[in-house]
Design a protein around this motif. Structure first.
Motif, PDB file in Angstrom:
ATOM      1  N   UNK A 159       0.824  -1.206   0.000  1.00  0.00           N
ATOM      2  CA  UNK A 159       0.000   0.000   0.000  1.00  0.00           C
ATOM      3  C   UNK A 159       0.859   1.257   0.000  1.00  0.00           C
ATOM      4  N   UNK A 160       0.419   2.268  -0.760  1.00  0.00           N
ATOM      5  CA  UNK A 160       1.127   3.538  -0.809  1.00  0.00           C
ATOM      6  C   UNK A 160       0.576   4.487   0.261  1.00  0.00           C
ATOM      7  N   UNK A 161       1.453   5.333   0.758  1.00  0.00           N
ATOM      8  CA  UNK A 161       1.058   6.417   1.644  1.00  0.00           C
ATOM      9  C   UNK A 161       1.963   7.604   1.364  1.00  0.00           C
ATOM     10  N   UNK A 162       1.562   8.762   1.850  1.00  0.00           N
ATOM     11  CA  UNK A 162       2.384   9.957   1.716  1.00  0.00           C
ATOM     12  C   UNK A 162       2.811  10.364   3.117  1.00  0.00           C
ATOM     13  N   UNK A 163       4.030  10.014   3.449  1.00  0.00           N
ATOM     14  CA  UNK A 163       4.558  10.340   4.769  1.00  0.00           C
ATOM     15  C   UNK A 163       4.581  11.850   4.923  1.00  0.00           C
ATOM     16  N   UNK A 164       4.083  12.323   6.034  1.00  0.00           N
ATOM     17  CA  UNK A 164       3.932  13.758   6.241  1.00  0.00           C
ATOM     18  C   UNK A 164       2.482  14.168   6.085  1.00  0.00           C
ATOM     19  N   UNK A 165       1.872  13.817   4.968  1.00  0.00           N
ATOM     20  CA  UNK A 165       0.424  14.052   4.787  1.00  0.00           C
ATOM     21  C   UNK A 165      -0.379  13.171   5.717  1.00  0.00           C
ATOM     22  N   UNK A 166       0.087  11.958   5.978  1.00  0.00           N
ATOM     23  CA  UNK A 166      -0.689  10.998   6.771  1.00  0.00           C
ATOM     24  C   UNK A 166      -1.066  11.556   8.131  1.00  0.00           C
ATOM     25  N   UNK A 167      -0.142  12.268   8.780  1.00  0.00           N
ATOM     26  CA  UNK A 167      -0.420  12.786  10.124  1.00  0.00           C
ATOM     27  C   UNK A 167      -1.574  13.784  10.099  1.00  0.00           C
ATOM     28  N   UNK A 187      -7.991  11.781  -2.076  1.00  0.00           N
ATOM     29  CA  UNK A 187      -7.846  12.227  -3.459  1.00  0.00           C
ATOM     30  C   UNK A 187      -6.605  11.621  -4.108  1.00  0.00           C
ATOM     31  N   UNK A 188      -5.523  11.527  -3.351  1.00  0.00           N
ATOM     32  CA  UNK A 188      -4.240  11.158  -3.939  1.00  0.00           C
ATOM     33  C   UNK A 188      -3.841   9.703  -3.721  1.00  0.00           C
ATOM     34  N   UNK A 189      -4.575   8.983  -2.894  1.00  0.00           N
ATOM     35  CA  UNK A 189      -4.193   7.597  -2.622  1.00  0.00           C
ATOM     36  C   UNK A 189      -5.334   6.598  -2.849  1.00  0.00           C
ATOM     37  N   UNK A 190      -6.553   6.935  -2.466  1.00  0.00           N
ATOM     38  CA  UNK A 190      -7.689   6.011  -2.607  1.00  0.00           C
ATOM     39  C   UNK A 190      -8.452   6.230  -3.895  1.00  0.00           C
ATOM     40  N   UNK A 191      -8.582   7.488  -4.302  1.00  0.00           N
ATOM     41  CA  UNK A 191      -9.420   7.817  -5.460  1.00  0.00           C
ATOM     42  C   UNK A 191      -8.607   7.801  -6.753  1.00  0.00           C
ATOM     43  N   UNK A 192      -7.668   6.890  -6.827  1.00  0.00           N
ATOM     44  CA  UNK A 192      -6.848   6.680  -8.012  1.00  0.00           C
ATOM     45  C   UNK A 192      -7.436   5.483  -8.764  1.00  0.00           C
TER      46      UNK A 192
END
Length: 436
Positions: free
Chosen positions: A220-228, A272-277
């Protein structure tokens, strides 16, 4: 304390709602303009929970402060969440009884399938929905042993693994070309969350970390920094929905539902950037969408032939899942909504994606209504009884060009609607599946 006696709450509600109920025969009822509801598949998110253990750890680290204490284990359904889900189940039961899909009292258990993701919060929510919909009937949900079910955790399983480069390319495109550029656009919202969550005299690291796109060991992808920041907004919403004192919600900075949603901009950005792809959604939810499609076509000319892994042919299928699952389904459909004070496309606790199949009495033709329904944030917070004018928020989806507005809602011809439902199912992301 509302969260300290889950079983007592269920017992009391059972006594209140379910005394002296007896089975009666199922009788379908046509609406005044001639449509009969004959099959429903609904996918619901779990109810109100505390932050998960990993989220609690992350938020404590980045803010250097203590977050509110909850009375159930981290990630578990709360007593408040259970009660809110019971009310949603009671409301849905009333709607489906009035439509003639289910009888007064207790139907034959074989006519209802309730299946939950194998986490405590989803299993307990499924039980709450059943307790509200069928009080006193003793129905229980099914779920697989262990922590992974191909319907709900496909995005962490090998049969639906991502092509990392393809996924990364779509994520970067959605981000506008780079993670760095996206973070600059959201800098004002990070600063707002710093002002809300960080104490002025504490070295608070939140908002100073560069965003970085990463992939974990499960793929799974995540955006470290945005996640918090994304998790922070979700936790604030859960605090409000749980009914915490307002001086505890977002550390006293969100006295209204609209204020809470104003702090969820980064929560929406994460989706928007991780699930709605499209590619990620299709890989992660093709198995779930395929089972929904198989169920909706049963008993019609569209029914799959020579397929062994079909779900039981029941009038009512309740699937209790996670917001990730529903966001994937939403993306595959191309369905968007804006409900009340919630941010766009938000999936609140017990928010439900509904697939309702109707038959036109005069022609025998089938139609499909697709809608998303959820209690408002204040209805969940106040445990509002859903009756009269106090109904859940609702948005309908136009799944075909020749849909018609009826007394039962927006109905689209089944064949055309199913083409929309099935168009983004990835056959390489499917695995044999049997319900318990």
């Amino acid at each position: 304390m509302k969260d300290s006696a889950f079983s007592v709450t269920r017992f009391a509600l059972g006594l209140l709602l379910g005394s002296a109920l007896t089975p009666v025969a199922l009788a379908q009822t046509a609406s005044s303009d001639g449509y009969v509801l004959d099959k429903v598949v609904q996918v619901s998110r779990h109810g109100v929970r505390p932050p998960t253990a990993s989220n609690e750890k992350l938020l404590t680290q980045v803010t250097q402060r203590q977050w509110p204490t909850w009375l159930v284990p981290l990630g578990n359904l709360t007593g408040h969440g259970y009660t809110g889900a019971v009310e949603m189940g009671r409301y849905r039961g009333t709607v489906l009884r009035n439509a003639g899909l289910i009888p007064q009292g207790c139907p034959d258990a074989k006519t209802v399938l309730a299946h939950a993701s194998p986490l405590q919060r989803t299993k307990a929510t499924a039980q709450a929905l059943l307790d509200g919909m069928f009080p006193g009937c003793g129905f229980q949900p099914t779920y697989v042993a262990g922590k992974q079910d191909a319907l709900f955790q496909a995005n962490e399983m090998s049969f639906a693994a991502l092509d990392a480069e393809k996924a990364k390319a779509q994520i970067l495109k959605a981000l506008g070309g780079s993670v760095e550029a996206a973070q600059k656009r959201y800098a004002p919202f990070e600063e707002t969350l710093r002002e809300v969550a960080c104490l002025p005299d504490v070295n608070c690291p939140y908002g100073h970390e560069p965003w970085k796109l990463v992939q974990n060991e499960k793929g799974r992808f995540s955006i470290k920094g945005l996640s918090a920041g994304a998790n922070m907004g979700e936790v604030f919403r859960l605090e409000y929905s749980q009914g915490l004192p307002l001086d505890k919600v977002a550390f006293g900075h969100a006295p209204t539902a609209a204020d809470v949603s104003g702090l969820m901009v980064l929560t929406k950005a994460k989706y928007d950037y991780l699930n709605d792809i499209p590619y990620i959604a299709s890989r992660g939810a093709s198995e779930l969408m395929n089972q929904i499609a198989l169920a909706l076509k049963q008993g019609t000319a569209l029914a799959a032939k020579n397929v062994t892994d079909t779900p039981p042919d029941v009038p009512l299928m309740l699937l209790v899942a996670h917001d990730t699952n529903i966001s994937y389904l939403r993306t595959m459909l191309g369905f968007g909504w804006k409900l009340g004070d919630y941010i766009e496309n938000n999936i609140p606790p017990v928010g439900t994606l509904q697939f309702e199949r109707y038959k036109e009495v005069s022609t025998g033709d089938y139609f499909l209504r697709i809608a998303f329904e959820a209690q408002s944030m204040d209805q969940i917070r106040n445990l509002t009884q859903l009756q009269g004018q106090a109904k859940p928020l609702n948005s309908e989806f136009k799944s075909a060009t020749d849909c018609r507005t009826t007394r039962v809602g927006l109905l689209c011809p089944l064949k055309a609607a199913m083409a929309t439902v099935e168009r983004n199912i990835d056959p390489t992301a499917l695995t044999p599946y049997r319900f318990q």
